[in-house]
Design an enzyme around this catalytic site. Structure first.
Site, PDB file in Angstrom:
ATOM      1  N   TYR A   1      12.547 -37.987   4.283  1.00 26.68           N
ATOM      2  CA  TYR A   1      13.067 -39.349   4.124  1.00 26.68           C
ATOM      3  C   TYR A   1      12.274 -40.293   5.021  1.00 26.68           C
ATOM      4  O   TYR A   1      11.932 -39.944   6.160  1.00 26.68           O
ATOM      5  CB  TYR A   1      14.550 -39.397   4.484  1.00 26.68           C
ATOM      6  CG  TYR A   1      15.162 -40.764   4.312  1.00 26.68           C
ATOM      7  CD1 TYR A   1      15.268 -41.339   3.052  1.00 26.68           C
ATOM      8  CD2 TYR A   1      15.619 -41.488   5.410  1.00 26.68           C
ATOM      9  CE1 TYR A   1      15.826 -42.607   2.887  1.00 26.68           C
ATOM     10  CE2 TYR A   1      16.175 -42.745   5.253  1.00 26.68           C
ATOM     11  CZ  TYR A   1      16.271 -43.302   3.984  1.00 26.68           C
ATOM     12  OH  TYR A   1      16.814 -44.554   3.830  1.00 26.68           O
TER      13      TYR A   1
ATOM     14  N   ASP B   1      16.299 -53.692  12.752  1.00 32.21           N
ATOM     15  CA  ASP B   1      16.387 -53.455  11.306  1.00 32.21           C
ATOM     16  C   ASP B   1      17.158 -54.594  10.642  1.00 32.21           C
ATOM     17  O   ASP B   1      18.300 -54.437  10.224  1.00 32.21           O
ATOM     18  CB  ASP B   1      17.064 -52.104  11.051  1.00 32.21           C
ATOM     19  CG  ASP B   1      17.112 -51.749   9.574  1.00 32.21           C
ATOM     20  OD1 ASP B   1      16.312 -52.301   8.796  1.00 32.21           O
ATOM     21  OD2 ASP B   1      17.964 -50.920   9.196  1.00 32.21           O
TER      22      ASP B   1
ATOM     23  N   ASP C   1      12.960 -45.850   1.930  1.00 39.09           N
ATOM     24  CA  ASP C   1      13.884 -46.985   1.991  1.00 39.09           C
ATOM     25  C   ASP C   1      13.108 -48.255   1.676  1.00 39.09           C
ATOM     26  O   ASP C   1      12.235 -48.671   2.437  1.00 39.09           O
ATOM     27  CB  ASP C   1      14.480 -47.033   3.399  1.00 39.09           C
ATOM     28  CG  ASP C   1      15.428 -48.193   3.621  1.00 39.09           C
ATOM     29  OD1 ASP C   1      15.618 -49.014   2.702  1.00 39.09           O
ATOM     30  OD2 ASP C   1      15.982 -48.283   4.746  1.00 39.09           O
TER      31      ASP C   1
ATOM     32  N   ASP D   1      14.614 -51.243   1.168  1.00 36.55           N
ATOM     33  CA  ASP D   1      15.476 -52.391   1.480  1.00 36.55           C
ATOM     34  C   ASP D   1      15.994 -53.040   0.193  1.00 36.55           C
ATOM     35  O   ASP D   1      16.493 -52.366  -0.685  1.00 36.55           O
ATOM     36  CB  ASP D   1      14.743 -53.393   2.368  1.00 36.55           C
ATOM     37  CG  ASP D   1      14.588 -52.905   3.791  1.00 36.55           C
ATOM     38  OD1 ASP D   1      15.214 -51.890   4.146  1.00 36.55           O
ATOM     39  OD2 ASP D   1      13.830 -53.520   4.563  1.00 36.55           O
TER      40      ASP D   1
ATOM     41  N   HIS E   1      14.838 -46.205  -2.644  1.00 39.41           N
ATOM     42  CA  HIS E   1      16.153 -46.780  -2.929  1.00 39.41           C
ATOM     43  C   HIS E   1      16.144 -48.272  -2.634  1.00 39.41           C
ATOM     44  O   HIS E   1      15.480 -48.756  -1.714  1.00 39.41           O
ATOM     45  CB  HIS E   1      17.291 -46.058  -2.202  1.00 39.41           C
ATOM     46  CG  HIS E   1      17.272 -46.106  -0.708  1.00 39.41           C
ATOM     47  ND1 HIS E   1      17.651 -47.208   0.013  1.00 39.41           N
ATOM     48  CD2 HIS E   1      16.962 -45.153   0.216  1.00 39.41           C
ATOM     49  CE1 HIS E   1      17.571 -46.943   1.304  1.00 39.41           C
ATOM     50  NE2 HIS E   1      17.136 -45.705   1.460  1.00 39.41           N
TER      51      HIS E   1
ATOM     52  N   GLU F   1      18.838 -51.686  -2.307  1.00 39.90           N
ATOM     53  CA  GLU F   1      20.227 -51.948  -1.946  1.00 39.90           C
ATOM     54  C   GLU F   1      20.692 -53.304  -2.466  1.00 39.90           C
ATOM     55  O   GLU F   1      19.884 -54.140  -2.891  1.00 39.90           O
ATOM     56  CB  GLU F   1      20.399 -51.875  -0.432  1.00 39.90           C
ATOM     57  CG  GLU F   1      19.625 -52.928   0.327  1.00 39.90           C
ATOM     58  CD  GLU F   1      19.393 -52.534   1.779  1.00 39.90           C
ATOM     59  OE1 GLU F   1      19.669 -53.368   2.651  1.00 39.90           O
ATOM     60  OE2 GLU F   1      18.921 -51.410   2.033  1.00 39.90           O
TER      61      GLU F   1
ATOM     62  N   CYS G   1      21.053 -53.456   8.994  1.00 43.50           N
ATOM     63  CA  CYS G   1      21.302 -52.016   9.014  1.00 43.50           C
ATOM     64  C   CYS G   1      22.668 -51.756   8.386  1.00 43.50           C
ATOM     65  O   CYS G   1      23.640 -52.470   8.661  1.00 43.50           O
ATOM     66  CB  CYS G   1      21.269 -51.498  10.450  1.00 43.50           C
ATOM     67  SG  CYS G   1      21.865 -49.803  10.633  1.00 43.50           S
TER      68      CYS G   1
ATOM     69  N   ARG H   1      21.373 -48.199  -3.822  1.00 43.85           N
ATOM     70  CA  ARG H   1      22.281 -48.148  -2.676  1.00 43.85           C
ATOM     71  C   ARG H   1      23.249 -49.328  -2.759  1.00 43.85           C
ATOM     72  O   ARG H   1      22.848 -50.455  -3.055  1.00 43.85           O
ATOM     73  CB  ARG H   1      21.476 -48.233  -1.378  1.00 43.85           C
ATOM     74  CG  ARG H   1      22.322 -48.459  -0.138  1.00 43.85           C
ATOM     75  CD  ARG H   1      21.473 -48.426   1.108  1.00 43.85           C
ATOM     76  NE  ARG H   1      21.940 -49.367   2.115  1.00 43.85           N
ATOM     77  CZ  ARG H   1      21.411 -49.521   3.316  1.00 43.85           C
ATOM     78  NH1 ARG H   1      20.367 -48.772   3.677  1.00 43.85           N
ATOM     79  NH2 ARG H   1      21.884 -50.406   4.165  1.00 43.85           N
TER      80      ARG H   1
ATOM     81  N   GLU I   1      26.569 -46.437   0.894  1.00 41.96           N
ATOM     82  CA  GLU I   1      26.337 -46.528   2.336  1.00 41.96           C
ATOM     83  C   GLU I   1      27.639 -46.703   3.109  1.00 41.96           C
ATOM     84  O   GLU I   1      28.585 -47.344   2.639  1.00 41.96           O
ATOM     85  CB  GLU I   1      25.401 -47.714   2.626  1.00 41.96           C
ATOM     86  CG  GLU I   1      25.087 -47.955   4.092  1.00 41.96           C
ATOM     87  CD  GLU I   1      24.335 -46.809   4.765  1.00 41.96           C
ATOM     88  OE1 GLU I   1      24.879 -45.684   4.800  1.00 41.96           O
ATOM     89  OE2 GLU I   1      23.230 -47.050   5.268  1.00 41.96           O
TER      90      GLU I   1
ATOM     91  N   ASN J   1      24.388 -40.441   3.663  1.00 40.83           N
ATOM     92  CA  ASN J   1      23.609 -40.817   4.852  1.00 40.83           C
ATOM     93  C   ASN J   1      24.351 -40.329   6.092  1.00 40.83           C
ATOM     94  O   ASN J   1      25.361 -40.902   6.489  1.00 40.83           O
ATOM     95  CB  ASN J   1      23.428 -42.331   4.902  1.00 40.83           C
ATOM     96  CG  ASN J   1      22.642 -42.786   6.115  1.00 40.83           C
ATOM     97  OD1 ASN J   1      22.088 -41.973   6.847  1.00 40.83           O
ATOM     98  ND2 ASN J   1      22.604 -44.100   6.327  1.00 40.83           N
TER      99      ASN J   1
END
Length: 297
Positions: A48, A62, A89, A91, A116, A118, A126, A161, A191, A213
């Protein structure tokens, strides 16, 4: 040596096969290429690549400050050295739906097996911090549809996500997950769920695989692999674990050098030179030199 032997296409097929296998895929987070090689050596199913870790590595929080170029560059470096599939990731896709489409193609070119996206607003936060917010469902669905439409390799995994659970509640998060699956998402990443019962609720609601996660110090209870499997989870990520371990060890070591004036007392806590050389496969590089480059007059 230099590059992993399996091609990007082979690694994508491996991730697809893993998602279809019924077993729980375990993906620790790599904070650099060397740690990805260590993950592979320990027999994990994939690597990951965390946005939080890339941000931290750059000395940034983040909060959506990294760029597609920075993420793709680090993702390419990591994917290059490991035979394992890498999930990155991405974002919010770094902008509007068209940006999300470009993100898919740039990360395909970087050699990763999937990403992924989101449903947070820009700039994102975050997922285990307070103060985040999500876009309207139709906006989030457009991101996923754009990503699916832009995909050139059908084996490239697009995960959706949702951060809605912390903002709008479990029912809304499940509603979004269903919509993302209908939009073509291959994997659902809910998440900041708190316990096994919430994962079970997602498993019952959506037909596509789901991801857990297991990040430390967050909103989720740290569930073991057996519990996650029982809840029907298909993928578990440990995004920041290795970075936290490494930084704690580095901090402890620097403190001892400051106090003792030498690193002598730290030697038994260090990776030995021979082990580093073994991980880097020095012997194969030497053999390559002997066979290809060296010559006698």
């Amino acid at each position: 040596m230099l590059h992993a032997i399996p091609s990007a296409a082979d690694k994508r097929k491996a991730l697809r096969a893993g998602l279809d296998s019924g077993r729980l895929l375990k993906l620790p987070g790599a904070f650099n290429p060397l740690s990805a090689k260590l993950i592979e050596r320990h027999g994990f199913h994939g690597v990951y690549i965390s946005g939080a870790v890339i941000s931290a590595d750059l000395g940034l929080p983040d909060i959506g400050l990294t760029t597609l170029t920075e993420v793709a560059g680090r993702a390419q470096q990591i994917a290059r050295v490991t035979a394992l599939p890498s999930l990155v990731d991405a974002d919010t896709g770094f902008g509007e739906p068209m940006n999300a489409a470009r993100t898919v193609q740039v990360l395909e070119d970087a050699g990763v097996a999937g990403l992924h996206l989101e449903d947070q607003v820009n700039p994102k936060r975050c997922g285990h911090l307070d103060g985040k917010d999500v876009v309207e469902l139709d906006v989030a669905v457009r991101r996923i549809k754009a990503a699916v439409a832009a995909r050139r390799d059908p084996d490239f995994v697009i995960a959706a996500r949702t951060d809605a659970k912390s903002v709008l509640g479990l029912d809304e998060a499940i509603r979004r997950a269903k919509a993302f699956a209908d939009a073509g998402a291959d994997l659902i990443f809910p998440e900041a769920l708190t316990d096994a019962a919430e994962f079970e609720a997602f498993r019952a609601a959506v037909e596509v695989p789901i991801l857990a996660n297991m990040t430390e110090f967050g909103k989720s209870r740290l569930l073991d692999a057996r519990t996650l499997e029982s809840a029907g989870v298909n993928v578990v990520i440990y995004p920041v674990t290795l970075l936290r371990l490494a930084m704690h060890a580095a901090d402890t070591g620097l403190r001892e050098i400051t106090e003792q004036g030498t690193q002598e007392g730290l030697l038994d806590r260090m990776q030995h030179r021979r082990d580093l050389y073994d991980l880097l496969d020095y012997q194969r590089y030497n053999a390559f030199d002997d066979q290809v480059f060296n010559f006698r007059v």
